[in-house]
Design a protein around this motif. Structure first.
Motif: not given
Length: 566
Positions: A521-522, A495-502, A483-487
């Motif tokens: 990733f925060v 690169l991190a995967g189709t299921d990357l959560d935001m 999961a990514s917050v702010g980016f």
């Protein structure tokens, strides 16, 4: 209406070698292949995914491989209905080949997705030469191909997994056929017979439509309209086998269009034509606006280092404007350029399909000793070494500014490139235009190696997504949910995967608490809320590392914490 003479001006020095190479098809092709490889090799495999368009295309192709659905085009859960499917099919084929050959982690290896662009760029250079032969003769044709090999904009597009280099290839196939029919007609020669040339034209048309919709057809229509209007002669078009060709094109392109219209319930037409295309005509899309004249302004950079030669060729082009070859080249260049100058949406690569016409016009002027010799021409030619110096300083300066390192590998290439650019300027002053073209080509090759192989690999501050994806990997987890917050850049999804959560900061904390093999990733701005939610939930998270850098989109400084569930 006369045609340009194919007899070259008296050759001396390096130009004799050019004539020997141009006199043999095999040698000319080998030369163009070698030079194009030298121009495009540096940086091809080393550049990270370049946000935002490239990873959007690559991710959609990756999802085709993951899902087995080769009709719909999606970026995560969002349908991508702006462009047809051609480039995605080509990219999935390249990645599948890479997988079969054992390339590690092929589906997240961005250079595999760039292979269609690289092959198309090489093909476009070869087709520039092929198209130019009946128009301006063999020496000029070889020089035109070499200019396209060294063209900055084509070099950029060859290194990106997008549509533009591939579209150029399809356009060159069609225009090359038109040039042969038109010049045979103007010279009174028998028109080429058989199906080979019409087949090339209509296959190019079908491929162009599947790659980028109607843009290639628009260019062809404007070129035909311009030549017919100038010559009042349309008979040369008869050998294109229009009825057969249109039916053949429909057979090639209709299956996917019918399938996507059924699958999307008509949304594809609404999105691609109703929104994407018409919005670009009606107003500036995605903040890419500009006034008429924008493309003329950026041309000095995008066609570097040959753009000053185009300015020097203008008086000759005007004098030769009624010559058959120049009529055709101007019909190819001017209407298409003007259409896009007056479209509100401006992106440099939109006018790439007419750059080969400019290269051929310059080459014809050079071989006719037609470059301007006035004082202003001498001043304009001074832009060649000046811009070489600017590019070298920017490359070395960027590495120092962002990394506090000296790009030692870049320095010798930069010095040699500036010397070559100065030599080009001197040769123009001595009325040795062909040698100036070769010196410009050397300038571009040297700087490409200095920048792509020497400077860009050191700019790790720009490579945020690759460093985040690497930090998330662990030998204990074959698959890491992220999961990514702010980016939110598409390169991280790729690169991190189709299921990357935001999610929100609180949502990222909840995400980590849902199980093992999870990473968040925060961005530093959101860490207080994220850590507070972790504490409230009683969730433990291991701070793995921090990734600091510059977002290539907007230039914002980022400091991102990497947190992993225990």
């Amino acid at each position: 209406m006369a045609a340009l003479s194919e007899a070259p001006a008296a050759a001396h020095g390096p130009v004799r070698m050019v004539d020997r190479l141009a006199g043999s098809n095999l040698l000319a092709l080998a030369t163009l292949l070698l030079v194009t490889f030298l121009a495009l090799a540096p940086g091809f495999t080393g550049l990270p995914p370049m946000d935002r368009d490239e990873p959007r295309f690559a991710q959609a192709s990756k999802q085709m491989l993951e899902s087995g659905d080769f009709v719909s085009i999606r970026f995560q859960d969002e349908a991508r209905l702006k462009k047809p499917v051609g480039i995605y099919w080509l990219q999935t084929a390249a990645v599948s080949l890479g997988e079969s050959l054992g390339v590690p982690e092929a589906r997240t290896t961005i250079w595999l997705y760039r292979i269609p662009s690289l092959i198309a760029a090489i093909g476009a250079v070869l087709l520039t030469w092929w198209t130019a032969i009946p128009l301006v003769g063999r020496r000029a044709a070889l020089l035109a191909g070499l200019m396209m090999a060294g063209c900055l904009l084509l070099g950029v597009e060859a290194r990106l997994a997008k549509t533009d280099a591939t579209q150029l290839l399809t356009v060159m196939a069609m225009v090359g056929v038109l040039a042969r029919f038109f010049m045979a007609s103007r010279r009174g020669d028998p028109l080429p017979v058989g199906l080979s040339l019409p087949a090339v034209f209509w296959i190019g048309m079908a491929a162009s439509i599947l790659i980028k919709g109607p843009i290639g057809a628009l260019l062809v229509a404007l070129t035909i309209a311009g030549t017919v209007a100038a010559t009042r002669d349309w008979r040369w078009l008869g050998n294109l086998r229009w009825l057969w060709g249109i039916l053949f094109t429909l057979v090639l392109v209709s299956p996917w269009f019918i399938a996507i219209m059924i699958q999307s319930k008509g949304a594809f037409l609404q999105e691609s034509v109703g929104k994407d295309m018409l919005n670009k005509v009606a107003g500036a899309q995605e903040s890419h606006g500009g006034w008429p004249g924008t493309y003329l302004a950026v041309f000095w950079g995008t066609f570097w280092p040959f753009a000053p030669l185009a300015a020097l060729a203008v008086p000759w082009i005007w004098r030769q404007r009624r010559t058959a070859s120049v009529v055709f080249l101007l019909a190819w260049l001017v209407p298409f350029w003007l259409v896009f100058e007056f479209f509100p949406t401006k992106l440099p690569h939109y006018v790439l399909p007419v750059y080969p016409a400019i290269a051929i016009l310059i080459a014809a002027a050079v071989c006719d000793d037609g470059l301007s010799r006035s004082l202003w021409a001498r001043i304009v030619a001074g832009l060649i070494p000046f811009l070489a110096l600017v590019l070298a300083v920017v490359a070395v300066g960027a590495v120092w500014f962002y990394q506090r390192e000296i790009a030692w590998l870049t320095l010798p290439f930069a010095i040699l490139a500036i010397v070559a650019a100065w030599l080009a300027w001197r040769r123009l002053g001595e009325d040795r235009g062909a040698e100036a073209v070769l010196a410009c080509l050397a300038t571009s090759l040297l700087l490409y190696w200095g920048i792509y192989a020497g400077a860009i690999p050191k700019l790790q501050a720009m490579a945020i997504s690759p460093r985040l994806a690497a930090a998330a990997q662990t030998s204990q987890c074959p698959h890491v949910a992220a999961a990514s917050v702010g980016f939110r850049e598409p390169s991280l999804v790729f690169l991190a995967g189709t299921d990357l959560d935001m999610p929100s900061p609180e949502g990222a904390a909840d995400f980590l608490g849902q199980g093992a093999c999870r990473v968040a990733f925060v961005d530093k701005r959101f860490e207080p809320a994220f850590l507070a939610r972790l504490a409230a939930n009683g969730t433990k998270a291991d701070p793995v590392s921090r990734v600091a850098g510059i977002n290539i989109n907007g230039g914002k400084k980022l400091d991102i914490g990497v947190y992993r569930s225990p």
